[in-house]
Design a protein around this motif. Structure first.
Motif, mmCIF file in Angstrom:
data_model
loop_
_atom_site.group_PDB
_atom_site.id
_atom_site.type_symbol
_atom_site.label_atom_id
_atom_site.label_comp_id
_atom_site.label_asym_id
_atom_site.label_seq_id
_atom_site.Cartn_x
_atom_site.Cartn_y
_atom_site.Cartn_z
ATOM 1 N N LEU A 48 51.787 33.501 37.776
ATOM 2 C CA LEU A 48 51.887 33.365 36.333
ATOM 3 C C LEU A 48 50.612 33.791 35.626
ATOM 4 O O LEU A 48 50.606 33.942 34.412
ATOM 5 C CB LEU A 48 52.231 31.918 35.961
ATOM 6 N N GLY A 49 49.533 33.985 36.360
ATOM 7 C CA GLY A 49 48.274 34.463 35.794
ATOM 8 C C GLY A 49 48.056 35.904 36.208
ATOM 9 O O GLY A 49 48.998 36.646 36.483
ATOM 10 N N HIS A 50 46.793 36.297 36.290
ATOM 11 C CA HIS A 50 46.458 37.675 36.645
ATOM 12 C C HIS A 50 46.699 37.980 38.113
ATOM 13 O O HIS A 50 47.066 39.089 38.463
ATOM 14 C CB HIS A 50 44.997 37.979 36.304
ATOM 15 N N GLY A 51 46.444 37.016 38.986
ATOM 16 C CA GLY A 51 46.536 37.289 40.407
ATOM 17 C C GLY A 51 45.453 38.269 40.830
ATOM 18 O O GLY A 51 44.576 38.627 40.032
ATOM 19 N N VAL A 52 45.486 38.676 42.069
ATOM 20 C CA VAL A 52 44.567 39.694 42.585
ATOM 21 C C VAL A 52 45.387 40.718 43.354
ATOM 22 O O VAL A 52 46.445 40.405 43.887
ATOM 23 C CB VAL A 52 43.456 39.080 43.477
ATOM 24 N N GLU A 53 44.883 41.954 43.395
ATOM 25 C CA GLU A 53 45.606 43.024 44.061
ATOM 26 C C GLU A 53 44.714 43.736 45.056
ATOM 27 O O GLU A 53 43.513 43.888 44.831
ATOM 28 C CB GLU A 53 46.117 44.034 43.040
ATOM 29 N N ALA A 54 45.317 44.178 46.151
ATOM 30 C CA ALA A 54 44.613 44.967 47.157
ATOM 31 C C ALA A 54 45.621 45.848 47.887
ATOM 32 O O ALA A 54 46.662 45.356 48.338
ATOM 33 C CB ALA A 54 43.894 44.064 48.159
ATOM 34 N N ASP A 55 45.323 47.126 47.977
ATOM 35 C CA ASP A 55 46.168 48.086 48.697
ATOM 36 C C ASP A 55 47.635 48.024 48.279
ATOM 37 O O ASP A 55 48.539 48.111 49.098
ATOM 38 C CB ASP A 55 46.052 47.874 50.211
ATOM 39 N N GLY A 56 47.880 47.817 46.977
ATOM 40 C CA GLY A 56 49.242 47.798 46.470
ATOM 41 C C GLY A 56 49.954 46.463 46.616
ATOM 42 O O GLY A 56 51.094 46.330 46.187
ATOM 43 N N ASP A 57 49.314 45.480 47.235
ATOM 44 C CA ASP A 57 49.889 44.148 47.377
ATOM 45 C C ASP A 57 49.320 43.247 46.281
ATOM 46 O O ASP A 57 48.206 43.460 45.813
ATOM 47 C CB ASP A 57 49.556 43.546 48.739
ATOM 48 N N ILE A 58 50.075 42.219 45.880
ATOM 49 C CA ILE A 58 49.604 41.283 44.860
ATOM 50 C C ILE A 58 49.630 39.875 45.433
ATOM 51 O O ILE A 58 50.553 39.504 46.167
ATOM 52 C CB ILE A 58 50.423 41.384 43.552
ATOM 53 N N TYR A 59 48.582 39.125 45.109
ATOM 54 C CA TYR A 59 48.425 37.763 45.611
ATOM 55 C C TYR A 59 48.132 36.836 44.440
ATOM 56 O O TYR A 59 47.544 37.242 43.442
ATOM 57 C CB TYR A 59 47.280 37.698 46.626
ATOM 58 N N CYS A 60 48.477 35.555 44.592
ATOM 59 C CA CYS A 60 48.222 34.589 43.532
ATOM 60 C C CYS A 60 46.737 34.272 43.414
ATOM 61 O O CYS A 60 46.266 33.899 42.340
ATOM 62 C CB CYS A 60 49.026 33.314 43.759
ATOM 63 N N CYS A 61 45.982 34.421 44.507
ATOM 64 C CA CYS A 61 44.556 34.087 44.508
ATOM 65 C C CYS A 61 43.852 34.834 45.638
ATOM 66 O O CYS A 61 44.494 35.399 46.521
ATOM 67 C CB CYS A 61 44.359 32.581 44.675
ATOM 68 N N ALA A 62 42.531 34.817 45.592
ATOM 69 C CA ALA A 62 41.740 35.495 46.629
ATOM 70 C C ALA A 62 41.931 34.831 47.989
ATOM 71 O O ALA A 62 41.869 35.499 49.023
ATOM 72 C CB ALA A 62 40.270 35.519 46.236
ATOM 73 N N HIS A 63 42.166 33.527 48.024
ATOM 74 C CA HIS A 63 42.405 32.835 49.291
ATOM 75 C C HIS A 63 43.590 33.466 50.030
ATOM 76 O O HIS A 63 43.508 33.776 51.216
ATOM 77 C CB HIS A 63 42.657 31.342 49.052
ATOM 78 N N CYS A 64 44.700 33.666 49.313
ATOM 79 C CA CYS A 64 45.870 34.284 49.936
ATOM 80 C C CYS A 64 45.580 35.730 50.342
ATOM 81 O O CYS A 64 46.027 36.184 51.396
ATOM 82 C CB CYS A 64 47.073 34.210 48.994
ATOM 83 N N ALA A 65 44.823 36.452 49.511
ATOM 84 C CA ALA A 65 44.464 37.829 49.864
ATOM 85 C C ALA A 65 43.632 37.855 51.143
ATOM 86 O O ALA A 65 43.850 38.687 52.025
ATOM 87 C CB ALA A 65 43.697 38.484 48.716
ATOM 88 N N ARG A 66 42.682 36.926 51.267
ATOM 89 C CA ARG A 66 41.859 36.858 52.488
ATOM 90 C C ARG A 66 42.710 36.515 53.701
ATOM 91 O O ARG A 66 42.525 37.081 54.782
ATOM 92 C CB ARG A 66 40.713 35.862 52.308
ATOM 93 N N LYS A 67 43.670 35.599 53.537
ATOM 94 C CA LYS A 67 44.563 35.244 54.645
ATOM 95 C C LYS A 67 45.374 36.452 55.101
ATOM 96 O O LYS A 67 45.760 36.548 56.258
ATOM 97 C CB LYS A 67 45.512 34.111 54.242
ATOM 98 N N ALA A 68 45.609 37.390 54.177
ATOM 99 C CA ALA A 68 46.355 38.605 54.498
ATOM 100 C C ALA A 68 45.430 39.735 54.962
ATOM 101 O O ALA A 68 45.886 40.852 55.167
ATOM 102 C CB ALA A 68 47.161 39.047 53.286
ATOM 103 N N GLY A 69 44.125 39.442 55.106
ATOM 104 C CA GLY A 69 43.193 40.429 55.644
ATOM 105 C C GLY A 69 42.338 41.159 54.634
ATOM 106 O O GLY A 69 41.591 42.060 54.989
#
Length: 80
Positions: A48-69
């Protein structure tokens, strides 16, 4: 009356939301979020907020992005 596309309620104060090429009608922000908000690629929650993006994927937070590598992402800047 207009019908909500999420719950089917007929409501005289319904509104439309456009995201990308999709336009839909809803009776509440809750229904709009359920139908239109992106989903975190790691935990599956609605973003519902900005989230974070990496390599075309979107995550709710940096914690989830880190868990995904994606270890380079942070929720906030550290230092000055």
């Amino acid at each position: 009356m207009t019908t909500c596309e999420t719950c089917g309620n007929d409501y005289d104060k319904a509104f439309t939301v456009t995201r990308g090429g999709r336009t839909a009608t809803f009776d509440s922000f809750e229904c709009a979020a359920q139908a239109m908000a992106p989903i975190c690629d790691h935990c599956g929650c609605r973003i519902l907020g900005h989230g974070v993006e990496a390599d075309g994927d979107i995550y709710c937070c940096a914690h989830c992005a880190r868990k995904a590598g994606h270890h380079e992402l942070a929720d906030r800047a550290v230092g000055h």
